[in-house]
Structure formats: C-alpha cells, structure tokens
Design a protein around this motif. Sequence first.
Motif, PDB file in Angstrom:
ATOM      1  N   GLN A   1      28.514  -1.418  25.861  1.00  0.00           N
ATOM      2  CA  GLN A   1      28.307  -2.525  26.796  1.00  0.00           C
ATOM      3  C   GLN A   1      29.580  -3.357  26.969  1.00  0.00           C
ATOM      4  OE1 GLN A   1      24.798  -4.887  26.837  1.00  0.00           O
ATOM      5  NE2 GLN A   1      23.563  -3.374  25.741  1.00  0.00           N
TER       6      GLN A   1
ATOM      7  N   GLU B   1      23.303   3.507  34.276  1.00  0.00           N
ATOM      8  CA  GLU B   1      22.725   2.742  35.377  1.00  0.00           C
ATOM      9  C   GLU B   1      23.349   3.160  36.705  1.00  0.00           C
ATOM     10  OE1 GLU B   1      22.741  -1.427  34.619  1.00  0.00           O
ATOM     11  OE2 GLU B   1      21.463  -1.253  32.844  1.00  0.00           O
ATOM     12  N   GLU B   2      24.645   3.447  36.704  1.00  0.00           N
ATOM     13  CA  GLU B   2      25.280   3.958  37.916  1.00  0.00           C
ATOM     14  C   GLU B   2      24.757   5.356  38.245  1.00  0.00           C
ATOM     15  OE1 GLU B   2      29.700   2.946  38.245  1.00  0.00           O
ATOM     16  OE2 GLU B   2      29.251   2.521  36.136  1.00  0.00           O
TER      17      GLU B   2
ATOM     18  N   ASP C   1      13.999   2.540  31.237  1.00  0.00           N
ATOM     19  CA  ASP C   1      12.937   2.329  32.224  1.00  0.00           C
ATOM     20  C   ASP C   1      12.015   3.542  32.216  1.00  0.00           C
ATOM     21  OD1 ASP C   1      11.312   1.667  34.322  1.00  0.00           O
ATOM     22  OD2 ASP C   1      12.943   1.114  35.684  1.00  0.00           O
TER      23      ASP C   1
ATOM     24  N   VAL D   1      21.778   6.387  37.707  1.00  0.00           N
ATOM     25  CA  VAL D   1      20.476   6.171  38.342  1.00  0.00           C
ATOM     26  C   VAL D   1      20.661   5.886  39.826  1.00  0.00           C
ATOM     27  CG1 VAL D   1      18.530   4.565  38.506  1.00  0.00           C
ATOM     28  CG2 VAL D   1      19.244   5.442  36.270  1.00  0.00           C
ATOM     29  N   ALA D   2      21.600   4.985  40.157  1.00  0.00           N
ATOM     30  CA  ALA D   2      21.821   4.626  41.563  1.00  0.00           C
ATOM     31  C   ALA D   2      22.262   5.839  42.378  1.00  0.00           C
ATOM     32  CB  ALA D   2      22.859   3.510  41.656  1.00  0.00           C
TER      33      ALA D   2
ATOM     34  N   HIS E   1      17.970  10.061  33.648  1.00  0.00           N
ATOM     35  CA  HIS E   1      18.866   8.898  33.638  1.00  0.00           C
ATOM     36  C   HIS E   1      18.080   7.600  33.468  1.00  0.00           C
ATOM     37  CE1 HIS E   1      21.868  11.745  34.617  1.00  0.00           C
ATOM     38  NE2 HIS E   1      21.718  11.752  35.915  1.00  0.00           N
ATOM     39  N   LEU E   2      16.908   7.513  34.089  1.00  0.00           N
ATOM     40  CA  LEU E   2      16.079   6.307  33.934  1.00  0.00           C
ATOM     41  C   LEU E   2      15.624   6.148  32.486  1.00  0.00           C
ATOM     42  CD1 LEU E   2      13.990   6.543  37.209  1.00  0.00           C
ATOM     43  CD2 LEU E   2      15.379   4.558  36.534  1.00  0.00           C
TER      44      LEU E   2
ATOM     45  N   ARG F   1      21.701   0.502  26.033  1.00  0.00           N
ATOM     46  CA  ARG F   1      20.590  -0.377  25.662  1.00  0.00           C
ATOM     47  C   ARG F   1      19.429   0.410  25.069  1.00  0.00           C
ATOM     48  NH1 ARG F   1      17.987  -3.117  29.675  1.00  0.00           N
ATOM     49  NH2 ARG F   1      18.955  -1.950  31.370  1.00  0.00           N
TER      50      ARG F   1
ATOM     51  N   GLN G   1      30.532   0.513  29.634  1.00  0.00           N
ATOM     52  CA  GLN G   1      30.172   1.928  29.454  1.00  0.00           C
ATOM     53  C   GLN G   1      31.362   2.868  29.694  1.00  0.00           C
ATOM     54  OE1 GLN G   1      26.586   0.704  28.428  1.00  0.00           O
ATOM     55  NE2 GLN G   1      26.536   2.872  28.865  1.00  0.00           N
TER      56      GLN G   1
ATOM     57  N   ARG H   1      27.760   6.090  31.805  1.00  0.00           N
ATOM     58  CA  ARG H   1      27.446   5.038  32.790  1.00  0.00           C
ATOM     59  C   ARG H   1      26.097   5.353  33.448  1.00  0.00           C
ATOM     60  NH1 ARG H   1      33.288   5.448  35.432  1.00  0.00           N
ATOM     61  NH2 ARG H   1      32.297   4.462  37.231  1.00  0.00           N
TER      62      ARG H   1
ATOM     63  N   THR I   1      18.228   4.499  30.520  1.00  0.00           N
ATOM     64  CA  THR I   1      18.376   3.049  30.724  1.00  0.00           C
ATOM     65  C   THR I   1      17.195   2.288  30.136  1.00  0.00           C
ATOM     66  OG1 THR I   1      17.248   3.016  32.876  1.00  0.00           O
ATOM     67  CG2 THR I   1      19.624   3.452  32.874  1.00  0.00           C
TER      68      THR I   1
END
Length: 844
Positions: A491, A314-315, A346, A317-318, A340-341, A458, A495, A312, A344
């Motif tokens: 997806q 994106e989580e 980025d 990253v947060a 982590h970015l 992704r 995840q 997971r 994702t």
Amino acid sequence: MRPLVAILLYVCALGSPASRAAQGQPPDSQSFARAARTALAHGRLTEAEAMARARPAGDPAAAAVLARVAIVHGRYDEAASLLDPAAVKDPLGDAALELALLHQQLGRTEPAARLLNTLFRQGGGAQDAEGLRRAGRAAHALGRARDANAYYRAASSGGADPAVDTAWGSLFLEKYNRPEALKSFQQALKSDPEWAPAHAGVARTLADENPPVAAAAAERALSIDPTLADAHLLLARLDLDNSRTDAARERIEKVLATNPSQLEARALLAGMAYVRGDRAAFAAEVRRVLAINASYGDVYRIAAELTARNYRFEEAVALSREAVALEPANTRAYGDLGLHLMRTGDEAEARRALDRAFKGDPYDVVTYNLLALLDTLDRFTVIREGDFIFKMHADEAPVLREYAVPLAQEALRTLSAKYEFTPKGPILVEVFPRHDDFAVRTLGLPGMIGALGACFGRVVTMDSPSAGTAPGSFAWQATLWHELAHVITLQMSNQRVPRWLTEGISVYEEGRARPEWGRDMEVPFAGALERGEALKVRDLNSGFTRPETIALAYYQASLLVDHIVATHGVPALRALVRAYGDASDADAAITKGLGVSIDTLQASFDRSLEGRFGALRAALREPKADGGRAEEGVAGLQAAAAARPNSYGAQLALGRALAAAGDRAAFVPLEKAAALVPMAVGETSPHALMAALAEQLGDTRRAIAEYRALLVHDHMAMAPARRLAALAAQASDEESAAVAIERIVALDPFDAEGHTGLGRIALKRRDAQVATREFKAALALGPADRAGAHCDLGETYLLAGRMADAKREALAALEIAPTFERAQDLLLKAVDKTGAGTAREDRP
C-alpha cells in the motif's frame, strides 16, 4: 471372390499416395492436407506454400494452406479472399474451418458462428479422423468443451495425430486442466518431436509451475519454427515476470515483424504501456487493436492480467470491467474479473462475476474452483477486531483467534509506526485448514507447494497451522507477520514495490519481530556465497521465479534490506519504498531513495556480505583432496579434526562418530563445531547431537541446556521442544518447561496438552490473563480430562476474582464427574468468596 480381388487390386494400384507420387500425380486431398499441415507445424512455410500452389486450381485444401500462410503474416484480407470460395465449395473442409476461425479472430461473430455450427453439426457425423478433428475444433471455438473433448477423443482413436493431440491439449489448457494438457502435448511430441506448436503448448502449460523448463520448451519450438507467435509471446511474458521489459519488447517486436496485426502481441504492448504509466501509448495500442477487431476485449483483459501480476489489483478490476463491457461474451474476462475482485476483498461482487463466467463456460476449472471456495468461506467464522476481518474455519476459530488476532494487531502497530504509514483497511485475513483451499483462494488452482501465505494489499490468505503435513510443520505466526509487512509495503508504494524489496522487507521484519524466525537460511546462504551462486541486485527479482533459487532469493533480499538499514537508515528504506510508488524504475528508485546508484549499492552489499559471512564460509569450507591416503575410522577423523581445528565439517564428523558410540569425548569436537557455526539446525546439528548424547548418558541438565541452545536458532524444532518439555518436567525446571511449551504451542496451537501445561505455568506465576487464554484453548480442543480442564479454568477465574465464572466452571466439572473433589473444593471457594464479596458490598 473375383470381384473382391479386383477391387483390392484397384485400390492398391491407384489409391496409394505413394503410388500417386511415383506416377507424378498430385497426392489426394487428405494426404496433401496432412503433409502441408506437418510442414506448417515444422515451420516450413515456404515448402507448404509450394505444395499448395502445385495443387489443381480451385482446390479447397490448397486454399486453406495458402490462407494459413497469409494469416501467419497478418494478411487477413488476402486469406479471406482465398477462403471464401473454398468454403463454399467444401463447407466441411479445412478451408471452412480456417475461415471460421479467421472471422472469430477478427470479431466477426455471426459469420464465424454459421460456419462453425455447420462444421460442428455435420462434421460430427464424420467417420474419418480429419472430419472429427475439424468438428472438435469447431466445437472448441463455439465454447462446447464437452463436445470438443468427445470429438478429439474419437479422432485420436484411429491412431496418433500430433495435430489432434495439440488441439486437445489447447482445450485442456484453456480450461486450466494442466495435467491433461501436458499429457496431450507430450503425446503429440511422441508422435512427432518436431511439432513446434506442441512444444509451445508445453511451454504455456509449465509457465507458472516451472518457468525455466517452460522457457526451454518455448526456445525449442522457436528452433523449429522461428515465426511461432505463441512461443515468442510466452517468452515475453516470462521476461516481464523477471522485470526484463526490454527483452520482452524485443520478443514482441519479432512477432510484429512477421505479423503487424497479431492481436495478442499488440495487447501485450498495451499492457506494458499501462503498467509503466504511459497512458498515451496504452490508448494508442488499444486503438490499433480495435481497428483490427472492434470487440477484442482481451486487449483490456491482458492489460489487467499484467497489472495484477504487478500487484495492482484494483486497477486490474477496472481494466477487466472494460474488457467485459467491450466483449460481454468473453467468459475468460468475467472469470479474471472475479479473481481480481477476490484479491481486493470484494467477495460479493466476485461471486457475481464468477457466476456470469460459469454460466457461459461451466468447464473452466478456475471459475468452478473459486465459486466452490466462496461456498466454503460462507461457512467460516467471521471475526471483526479493529482494522481486521478474520475468516477461519468454525472448528479452529475458538482457539486460533486467541493467537492470530492479537499477533496481527501487534504486527500492524509495530510496522505502521516503523514505516510511518497507516494502511487502508479493513484488512481481510483468511486462514485455511486445507492447503489447496489456500491455493485456490490465491491463484484459482490447487497446488502452490511450498507457499504458506499471500498478500494482495488489503487481503491476506494463508495456511492454518493444521494445514501442514504434521503438527507444527511451519511457523504460521512468522507467516502472518510476513504477510502483514506486505500490507504496509504494497500500500505504501501504491502496489508498485518490486518483489525483491517487498519480500526482503517481510523476511527482514520477521527476524526483527522474533529473532529465531529469521535464522534458518544462514548456513545455506553461506554455502551459496562460497559457490559463487549469490544473486546480483539486478537479478534478485528473477530469483523468485526459479524453483532452484527462490529460497535463496527470499533470504538474500532480506540481507539486502538489512544492509540498506545498516548503511542508510530506516528513513532511507521508507524513502526507497515510496520512490517505487512514484512509478520510478529500479535504477531511478534506488538513486532517489538511497542516494546511490544500483552499482554502488551492489559494491557495498558485496563488502557487507564478506564481512558478515567470511568466518562462516571459512568454517564451512571443505579442503581440496590432496590425493594422499587418509587414515580410516575414528583415528582418521581425529587426525583430520586436529589438522583442521577451524573446520566445522571436520569437528562435526568426529563428534558425530564419537556420539554414535556413546563416547562422552564427543562433546569436545561438537562444542567446537557449535562455536564455529552456532546457527546450525536440524537433527545432525552439534546441539542436537549433544542433547541426544547427554540424554543417553543420563545427564539431564546438559541435555536441557543443549535443547535450549538448539531452540534459540531452530524455530521449527518441534520434536526437540517436546523432548525439552519432558526433561524439564522430570527436572522440575519450570523456566525450561515454559520455553519448550511456548514453542510447542506457537507452532501447534491445536495441542491441548501444550495449552494445559502453559496454563498451569502461568497459574503458578499468578498470570491470570495468560492462564485464562491457555485453559480456554485447552477446553475448546476437547481434552481427555474435561472435568480437570474446567477446574483449571475455574481456578484461574478464582485468581482473577471472577467468582461467578469460577462457579460456572466448577459446576461444569461436577456435571461430568459429580464426586470430583477438586471441583467440589473449587465450588466451595467460589461460593464462599462470592458471599464475602456481597457482605463487604453491603457494609455501610
């Protein structure tokens, strides 16, 4: 000489710790500190405490030991009250260092920095190993890795000290220099095999590379010191990797029973709560942690780490952003955020986070590696096609894009339709010609031996076909299809799909896409079944974490998926994936998705395996020795084959012996062996042996048939494919030549000769589209006969009616070889047909 003799005698009489002990006097401070430190490292806390209490009142070294015991039990205020006066009395001693580290642990950065700087600056001038060790530890705590390394080296030069080596190993491990970390921990254990923190250090070093060995090292540490938090928490992390959450919680509770304020243990509980979706429990644990250390950003960083290990990203990253917001000086959190970015997709934001981490800690190997990798990616060719963004090395992109992009689009269409799910894009696919670049892109460190691709939802990363040890050493197309299946399942499940299911579906879908991709594990798996080594459904996830079972786990998971589809249908498989997306645990998800319990699924799976592999197991089964004397040589093998007509081993052994002698009679037992185990692959498989024998006997037609039979099951058979191509050319067997060359090019798209051969077959079949692709690839690879390659492509353009392109290729060939008749003829045809076309167009 007399004064010198007197001084030496005085030292011998009064300066020896042994002589002091013999006289009932307390040992000097340094000897006491070493003895107490050894007792603590051996888990003998009560003994260390008694030794300290026997010291004179106000002794700073004793205060340091008593405080260490208090810290182990979470009595931080008591420890501080012991250390404060001792640090004042001896600002360069163990008490000052212990107090500084306690302040740092509790987030009191200013007093920690004052004490550490004093130890670092003044202790660095020390000539004794103890002072150098303390200076090194202070430098380490201050983030001065180079200075810490120098002090540890200087401290160790006076003789082996497990405390120094363990601290040194921890420094290396913190910077991800695992080889040096392991050396340091092993050196500590060489000096003292009972040094529990060094065993825990070995465990932490090997946790990702070899979890079973890491677990054994952690258990060894706990057998010495049952209170050692490092070892308990390492084992808890391994349990979490294997989905054994109850076991992990039990280990964490053991740590908290000793120290209810142990920060990492509390942070792990918080992360576990977050992963299972219990936000209230997560918030409660965060509050407990911040009540102990109000700036402990690791409570979010560790939660992010656990969340990332559950795919997971994106989580993650947060959560990492929460970590750096709470503790801006936490360079490890910034490094994790960057990683982590990248997962994702980025990469621009990842670079910013990694730059911040590197500025704070330029010695972190992962941060350095990731920044260097981003520099490498900046030089890659970027290809945007539909929902895909491909990044490839500039030298490989002209060829690889012609195969990878259409294959990826086919995979996404096929899988999206089957699973009734359209993944969120764009999907970033990065293909690396250096395996270590792929490994760094995936985990931040080189290595990952055996891994070929990875998917983060992704983002797909993978080895290029050129990254193997030899051309065609792995099936890169199967790898790409495999990873794109992960895009769907990750997806589709938000995840949350377990590893056994996402890997099982990916391997299963490989075999559905191209049957030959999924056949290389049938024989090894049948052997594992026969030995009782197959994994239970509940244990499948753990199979992926053990080197000795990982290949078995991949294949068995695909068999389980195949069984689910055969028994419950594709809609049920889709429902199962979605059930995990609803945050269901394993038992609940299986019941919800399939309508059966996990035990019922296990029972039906066992029956299906017996039905599917029963005959194969029987054919592979070796007889028990009867104690009698077997006949030797070929005669003995013939007797064994006659006695066991359904034994693959007996038939193969006889066939191999006869083939080695060039005896045509070998075909009979080898044909029997091939019928018993048709999926056998490799140089010693029946079809490979029969092909070689047929060549030896001059039977080209038989050799071609055997090589083709081998290629049906062995998708990695590059050498047999090349032999088949050569034999097919001799025999003018265009169909077999096409089979062989298609396999060569599929495995090694950088084989110019293969592209040329495939293009000529396509041209002969008047397939201009395939011929154009193949000849363009051959040209891009720089063939030896460039003029001929331009003519090949020009003749294809002529077939397709692209006269201007045909003329251009003819001129390119003539520029290389001005008298090349084939190019001259091509140019005349292109000009003539261009003129004819113009005349027709001008006609009213």
